[in-house]
Design a protein around this motif. Structure first.
Motif, mmCIF file in Angstrom:
data_model
loop_
_atom_site.group_PDB
_atom_site.id
_atom_site.type_symbol
_atom_site.label_atom_id
_atom_site.label_comp_id
_atom_site.label_asym_id
_atom_site.label_seq_id
_atom_site.Cartn_x
_atom_site.Cartn_y
_atom_site.Cartn_z
ATOM 1 N N ASP A 159 2.075 -1.886 -19.487
ATOM 2 C CA ASP A 159 2.398 -1.882 -17.940
ATOM 3 C C ASP A 159 1.961 -0.067 -17.623
ATOM 4 N N TRP A 160 2.761 0.528 -18.154
ATOM 5 C CA TRP A 160 2.436 2.207 -17.675
ATOM 6 C C TRP A 160 1.102 2.708 -18.018
ATOM 7 N N ILE A 161 0.463 2.093 -19.209
ATOM 8 C CA ILE A 161 -0.962 2.554 -19.620
ATOM 9 C C ILE A 161 -1.997 2.027 -18.354
ATOM 10 N N VAL A 162 -1.630 0.797 -18.073
ATOM 11 C CA VAL A 162 -2.593 0.389 -16.909
ATOM 12 C C VAL A 162 -2.308 0.953 -15.592
ATOM 13 N N LYS A 163 -1.087 1.258 -15.073
ATOM 14 C CA LYS A 163 -0.806 2.089 -13.986
ATOM 15 C C LYS A 163 -1.373 3.214 -13.756
ATOM 16 N N ALA A 164 -1.334 4.138 -15.346
ATOM 17 C CA ALA A 164 -1.820 5.428 -15.445
ATOM 18 C C ALA A 164 -3.406 5.430 -15.298
ATOM 19 N N ALA A 165 -4.020 4.474 -15.902
ATOM 20 C CA ALA A 165 -5.484 4.074 -15.942
ATOM 21 C C ALA A 165 -6.043 4.017 -14.344
ATOM 22 N N CYS A 166 -5.033 3.299 -13.727
ATOM 23 C CA CYS A 166 -5.471 2.968 -12.222
ATOM 24 C C CYS A 166 -5.255 4.266 -11.382
ATOM 25 N N CYS A 167 -4.420 4.839 -11.492
ATOM 26 C CA CYS A 167 -4.081 6.110 -10.829
ATOM 27 C C CYS A 167 -5.163 7.412 -11.124
ATOM 28 N N LEU A 168 -5.676 7.399 -12.633
ATOM 29 C CA LEU A 168 -6.690 8.335 -12.803
ATOM 30 C C LEU A 168 -7.814 7.753 -12.393
ATOM 31 N N HIS A 169 -8.280 6.610 -12.426
ATOM 32 C CA HIS A 169 -9.514 5.955 -11.852
ATOM 33 C C HIS A 169 -9.621 6.554 -10.432
ATOM 34 N N ASN A 170 -8.586 6.282 -9.611
ATOM 35 C CA ASN A 170 -8.546 6.666 -8.261
ATOM 36 C C ASN A 170 -8.829 7.919 -7.936
ATOM 37 N N TYR A 171 -8.357 9.022 -8.890
ATOM 38 C CA TYR A 171 -8.102 10.404 -8.883
ATOM 39 C C TYR A 171 -9.443 10.739 -9.035
ATOM 40 N N ILE A 172 -10.230 10.370 -10.140
ATOM 41 C CA ILE A 172 -11.557 10.924 -10.562
ATOM 42 C C ILE A 172 -12.758 10.345 -9.446
ATOM 43 N N ARG A 174 -11.547 3.295 -22.497
ATOM 44 C CA ARG A 174 -11.720 2.400 -23.522
ATOM 45 C C ARG A 174 -10.764 1.478 -24.202
ATOM 46 N N VAL A 175 -9.428 1.980 -23.932
ATOM 47 C CA VAL A 175 -8.218 1.164 -24.397
ATOM 48 C C VAL A 175 -8.118 -0.277 -23.974
ATOM 49 N N PHE A 176 -9.285 -0.592 -22.897
ATOM 50 C CA PHE A 176 -9.317 -1.793 -22.383
ATOM 51 C C PHE A 176 -10.306 -2.822 -23.009
ATOM 52 N N LEU A 177 -11.053 -2.285 -24.010
ATOM 53 C CA LEU A 177 -11.983 -2.926 -24.933
ATOM 54 C C LEU A 177 -11.238 -3.921 -26.029
ATOM 55 N N ARG A 178 -10.010 -3.509 -26.258
ATOM 56 C CA ARG A 178 -9.496 -4.244 -27.341
ATOM 57 C C ARG A 178 -8.116 -4.465 -26.816
ATOM 58 N N ALA A 179 -7.241 -5.325 -27.632
ATOM 59 C CA ALA A 179 -5.766 -5.468 -27.512
ATOM 60 C C ALA A 179 -5.096 -4.205 -27.380
ATOM 61 N N ILE A 180 -4.174 -3.975 -26.466
ATOM 62 C CA ILE A 180 -3.297 -2.935 -26.337
ATOM 63 C C ILE A 180 -2.127 -3.117 -27.334
ATOM 64 N N GLU A 181 -2.096 -2.022 -28.220
ATOM 65 C CA GLU A 181 -1.035 -2.298 -29.413
ATOM 66 C C GLU A 181 0.385 -1.647 -29.233
ATOM 67 N N ASN A 232 -16.874 -4.483 -9.647
ATOM 68 C CA ASN A 232 -17.536 -3.234 -10.249
ATOM 69 C C ASN A 232 -16.313 -2.253 -10.572
ATOM 70 N N ALA A 233 -15.177 -2.114 -9.811
ATOM 71 C CA ALA A 233 -14.120 -1.375 -10.003
ATOM 72 C C ALA A 233 -13.485 -1.759 -11.233
ATOM 73 N N PHE A 234 -13.311 -3.011 -11.677
ATOM 74 C CA PHE A 234 -12.767 -3.343 -13.000
ATOM 75 C C PHE A 234 -13.963 -2.684 -13.976
ATOM 76 N N GLY A 235 -15.159 -2.945 -13.842
ATOM 77 C CA GLY A 235 -16.046 -2.413 -14.895
ATOM 78 C C GLY A 235 -16.154 -1.096 -15.070
ATOM 79 N N ILE A 236 -15.928 -0.047 -14.137
ATOM 80 C CA ILE A 236 -15.645 1.312 -13.941
ATOM 81 C C ILE A 236 -14.430 1.368 -14.804
ATOM 82 N N LEU A 237 -13.350 0.884 -14.474
ATOM 83 C CA LEU A 237 -12.055 1.117 -15.395
ATOM 84 C C LEU A 237 -12.331 0.997 -16.701
#
Length: 241
Positions: A176-189, A162-169, A152-157
């Motif tokens: 790596d930094w995009i994913v780290k930032a998304a995880c930090c923002l996920h926890n913050y929210i 939405r960047v995770f719905l397609r290949a990161i270009e 469920n956590a991955f689903g919320i993320l």
């Protein structure tokens, strides 16, 4: 920080001695330049792996980001800084008896078939071995209930970012930094907002991670006798409830 939710798993999900729910997901990448087949995974695309340990409130307690998509969850976990600091030849927390029992049982993480069974990590019994075994079926059901928080956590993320719905270009390092930032923002929210709306979720899995964040390859590594004995103790406990 990551040990603060140990008791929550017992209260919220009914899986005693559980430290967290663990899983790994593929993050799609545009083929990195001059990377050869390093990032090419069994799903026939290029990816890095996000390995995460999640608490009952869908917050990421531990993340390992950036391993090649061709690597298994078990290999990534055992090569992580977290594993080397807290698990390798160490006792995370002293064993303690399960409720109503006297025999001490190790604290464990709960995962899926992508991980090898260990004294510190429980995975389900194989489906072929539980057809006529209600005791093992009940263990698998309880483990699935505790483990679904990471799904469920991955689903919320994925639904939030939405960047995770397609290949990161981007190149792999930027991804790596995009994913780290998304995880930090996920926890913050989740911390900033009322987490109860997430804790009350009853779906077994979110639809989004199935399309956006795909599972890593299952592992067939053999486990030692001690690991099987620990799983049997949990199965005995759940069958007596």
């Amino acid at each position: 920080m990551w040990l603060q939710s140990v008791e929550d798993f017992l209260v919220l999900w009914g899986f005693p001695n559980c430290l967290g729910s663990i899983d790994g997901k593929h993050i799609k990448l545009k083929c990195p330049r001059r990377s050869g087949s390093a990032y090419f995974c069994y799903k026939n695309y290029f990816s890095i792996v996000l390995l995460a340990i999640v608490d009952p409130h869908y917050k990421f307690m531990v993340v390992d980001i950036g391993n090649y998509g061709r690597h298994s969850d078990s290999a990534i976990f055992e090569n992580s800084a977290f594993y080397q600091q807290y698990i390798d030849n160490k006792t995370i927390l002293p064993p303690r008896p399960l409720p109503g029992r006297d025999d001490p049982v190790p604290h464990v993480f709960v995962g899926d078939e992508g991980f090898a069974l260990q004294t510190y990590l429980m995975r389900p019994y194989p489906k072929t071995g539980i057809i006529n075994d209600t005791r093992r079926k009940k263990f698998n059901s309880q483990l699935s209930r505790a483990r679904r928080v990471v799904e469920n956590a991955f689903g919320i993320l994925a639904m939030k970012w939405r960047v995770f719905l397609r290949a990161i270009e981007t190149d792999a390092a930027t991804a790596d930094w995009i994913v780290k930032a998304a995880c930090c923002l996920h926890n913050y929210i989740i911390t900033k907002n009322n987490t109860k709306e997430y804790v009350d979720m009853e779906t077994e899995e979110q639809d989004e991670p199935i399309r956006a964040l795909l599972n890593t390859r299952p592992t067939n590594r053999r486990s030692n006798t001690a690991a099987f004995e620990v799983r049997e103790k949990f199965a005995d406990y759940f069958s007596s409830l």
